[in-house]
Design an enzyme around this catalytic site. Sequence first.
Site, PDB file in Angstrom:
ATOM      1  N   PRO A  17      50.621 -24.807  26.594  1.00 16.26           N
ATOM      2  CA  PRO A  17      49.687 -26.060  26.468  1.00 16.26           C
ATOM      3  C   PRO A  17      49.477 -26.598  25.160  1.00 16.26           C
ATOM      4  O   PRO A  17      48.823 -25.591  24.159  1.00 16.26           O
ATOM      5  CB  PRO A  17      48.222 -25.809  27.187  1.00 16.26           C
ATOM      6  CG  PRO A  17      48.299 -24.455  27.348  1.00 16.26           C
ATOM      7  CD  PRO A  17      49.623 -23.854  26.994  1.00 16.26           C
ATOM      8  N   MET A  18      49.708 -27.985  24.938  1.00 14.77           N
ATOM      9  CA  MET A  18      49.545 -28.314  23.600  1.00 14.77           C
ATOM     10  C   MET A  18      49.162 -29.732  23.572  1.00 14.77           C
ATOM     11  O   MET A  18      49.693 -30.758  24.216  1.00 14.77           O
ATOM     12  CB  MET A  18      50.937 -28.022  22.470  1.00 14.77           C
ATOM     13  CG  MET A  18      51.556 -26.931  22.280  1.00 14.77           C
ATOM     14  SD  MET A  18      52.870 -26.865  21.504  1.00 14.77           S
ATOM     15  CE  MET A  18      54.089 -27.189  22.789  1.00 14.77           C
ATOM     16  N   GLN A  86      46.311 -27.872  32.972  1.00 15.18           N
ATOM     17  CA  GLN A  86      45.405 -27.029  32.127  1.00 15.18           C
ATOM     18  C   GLN A  86      44.268 -28.198  31.997  1.00 15.18           C
ATOM     19  O   GLN A  86      44.522 -29.105  31.482  1.00 15.18           O
ATOM     20  CB  GLN A  86      45.713 -26.352  30.763  1.00 15.18           C
ATOM     21  CG  GLN A  86      44.613 -25.530  30.071  1.00 15.18           C
ATOM     22  CD  GLN A  86      44.924 -25.258  28.710  1.00 15.18           C
ATOM     23  OE1 GLN A  86      45.046 -26.091  28.014  1.00 15.18           O
ATOM     24  NE2 GLN A  86      45.221 -23.979  28.493  1.00 15.18           N
ATOM     25  N   CYS A 115      41.033 -22.302  23.135  1.00 17.05           N
ATOM     26  CA  CYS A 115      41.000 -23.404  21.984  1.00 17.05           C
ATOM     27  C   CYS A 115      40.015 -23.258  21.202  1.00 17.05           C
ATOM     28  O   CYS A 115      38.659 -23.547  21.654  1.00 17.05           O
ATOM     29  CB  CYS A 115      41.263 -24.698  22.677  1.00 17.05           C
ATOM     30  SG  CYS A 115      41.161 -25.984  21.658  1.00 17.05           S
ATOM     31  N   GLY A 214      51.390 -16.796  20.904  1.00 17.28           N
ATOM     32  CA  GLY A 214      51.079 -16.644  19.397  1.00 17.28           C
ATOM     33  C   GLY A 214      52.165 -16.191  18.758  1.00 17.28           C
ATOM     34  O   GLY A 214      51.841 -15.794  17.501  1.00 17.28           O
ATOM     35  N   GLY A 215      53.449 -15.952  19.166  1.00 17.84           N
ATOM     36  CA  GLY A 215      54.527 -15.268  18.363  1.00 17.84           C
ATOM     37  C   GLY A 215      55.384 -16.512  17.678  1.00 17.84           C
ATOM     38  O   GLY A 215      56.417 -15.932  16.945  1.00 17.84           O
ATOM     39  N   ALA A 241      54.419 -22.140  21.721  1.00 21.19           N
ATOM     40  CA  ALA A 241      53.925 -23.428  21.632  1.00 21.19           C
ATOM     41  C   ALA A 241      54.658 -23.977  20.363  1.00 21.19           C
ATOM     42  O   ALA A 241      55.813 -24.631  20.621  1.00 21.19           O
ATOM     43  CB  ALA A 241      52.440 -23.121  21.070  1.00 21.19           C
ATOM     44  N   ARG A 242      54.247 -23.581  19.216  1.00 19.54           N
ATOM     45  CA  ARG A 242      54.957 -24.408  18.089  1.00 19.54           C
ATOM     46  C   ARG A 242      56.422 -24.389  17.781  1.00 19.54           C
ATOM     47  O   ARG A 242      56.997 -25.338  17.479  1.00 19.54           O
ATOM     48  CB  ARG A 242      54.138 -24.033  16.697  1.00 19.54           C
ATOM     49  CG  ARG A 242      52.822 -24.458  16.529  1.00 19.54           C
ATOM     50  CD  ARG A 242      52.247 -23.848  15.541  1.00 19.54           C
ATOM     51  NE  ARG A 242      51.922 -22.493  15.506  1.00 19.54           N
ATOM     52  CZ  ARG A 242      52.345 -21.673  14.683  1.00 19.54           C
ATOM     53  NH1 ARG A 242      52.869 -21.906  13.546  1.00 19.54           N
ATOM     54  NH2 ARG A 242      52.302 -20.272  15.019  1.00 19.54           N
TER      55      ARG A 242
END
Length: 490
Positions: A17-18, A86, A115, A214-215, A241-242
């Site tokens: 989720p972003m 979410q 968050c 988070g990787g 995510a990113r």
Amino acid sequence: MTVNTPLCFRGKKILAPMVRVGTLPMRLLALDYGADIVYCEELIDIKMLQCKRVINEVLETVDFVAPNDRVVFRTCERERERVVFQMGSADAERALAVARLVERDVAGIDINMGCPKEYSTKGGMGAALLSDPDKIESILTTLVKGVCKPITCKIRILPSVEDTVNLVKRIEKTGIAAIAVHGRKKEERPQHPVHCDVIKAISEAVSIPVIANGGSHEFIKEYADIETFQKATAASSVMIARAAMWNPSVFRKEGFCPLKDVMQDYIKYAVRYDNHYTNTKYCLCQMLREQLETTQGKKLHAAQSTQEICEAFEMGDFYEETTAVFEAKKTSLETKVQDEDDQTEDPDVIKMAVRFDKREYPPQITPKMYLLEWCRKEKHPQPVYETVQRPLDRLFCSVVTVAERKYRSTLWDKSKKLAEQAAAIVCLRALGVPEGKLCEGENHLINKRKRGDQEPLINRDHGEDLAEPSHKKANFIEDTSDVNVPKMPR
């Protein structure tokens, strides 16, 4: 309740989720490239509870629409069995209400507990929940018992491994289907190392699927790195995510697609699903990154509409063709709806094709005021307006009843107030009564208002009280009381 969906959280590659990124075009593109599950951006419970669920027949989507007509959440059949909704919530009952609102359209429901941003934590949501295990337990237990879709949550790690593991064990007992763990503390940012050891300790301590997150910064540079991160954390699945924001083809087993192709694929979905141009522009900027100062990047930066974005990427023809298809479909559906209306509508309703244009009337004078004045003069009950909204395009139509006869415009309007004014015009014209337009010459309501304004001055000259008795107050003010606006049957 019994879970009736095949959604599984083991061995999956998941779009995280972003905020501003996880809208429908990005979710669909990630699925195309190989993502197994996609999470939408965090949506706040209070905002969602103000929304109405609308079937968008033109786009073939389900839209959750706010009172200001902004689409807060849009989804479609393509992702229905793969999308997790979410939400941000700090209240069990509100969370349950939102979950019940969306559960028929999604594959799972997630609570954001990780968050660290102020917009989330200031309401006791996001990472703020990590310090209130009782509230976490209440929210998750209520959801697990109250809806039929899998419930998950996403957390950050606590200052100690022991505290984190103990919290996750308590969360596991609520009956959730999986837990996503961002391997950083709430005060840490992407440049800080991800704590794979803590995620691994969690994975080994519980039996439910653990999703490692988070990787992107250290591990995930390409598809093969997803498995490396999964092994380092002993997690059941990996959430990206990113790395996916920069290039969603990171999910592609065969390797990255050229960025230009990825961006054009994204734009196609953005046009196809009428994504707001500012959101489209933001996501494309995240993909361009260091190329924002190139000619392409400058064109994107200057774009002020979806059409201009398409032209910046040499997709002007695609935009024209797609919007033409939608306009044709919309016209066809409107014609069908109109035909159905004509077949089912009361044949005694008097109809005309009219619209209210305030530029044609003096300031503060409207057809509704003229109709109300006429009814009082003729000793009829005051007009009664019944207004409906059409789901197809969210336009309004109003029927006014005067002296036991009904009147309406055949043209639909963008607001309830305009629709009511149009209905009043139809009634006045059918009765042969002036409607107050500037072209009609002297306006008796204006004169009446002027006399009403002058009366207090006359009273002042005679030393009378300036306060106007209630029974003498002007009675030509337009009725602005709220009217329930039901949806038309689909």
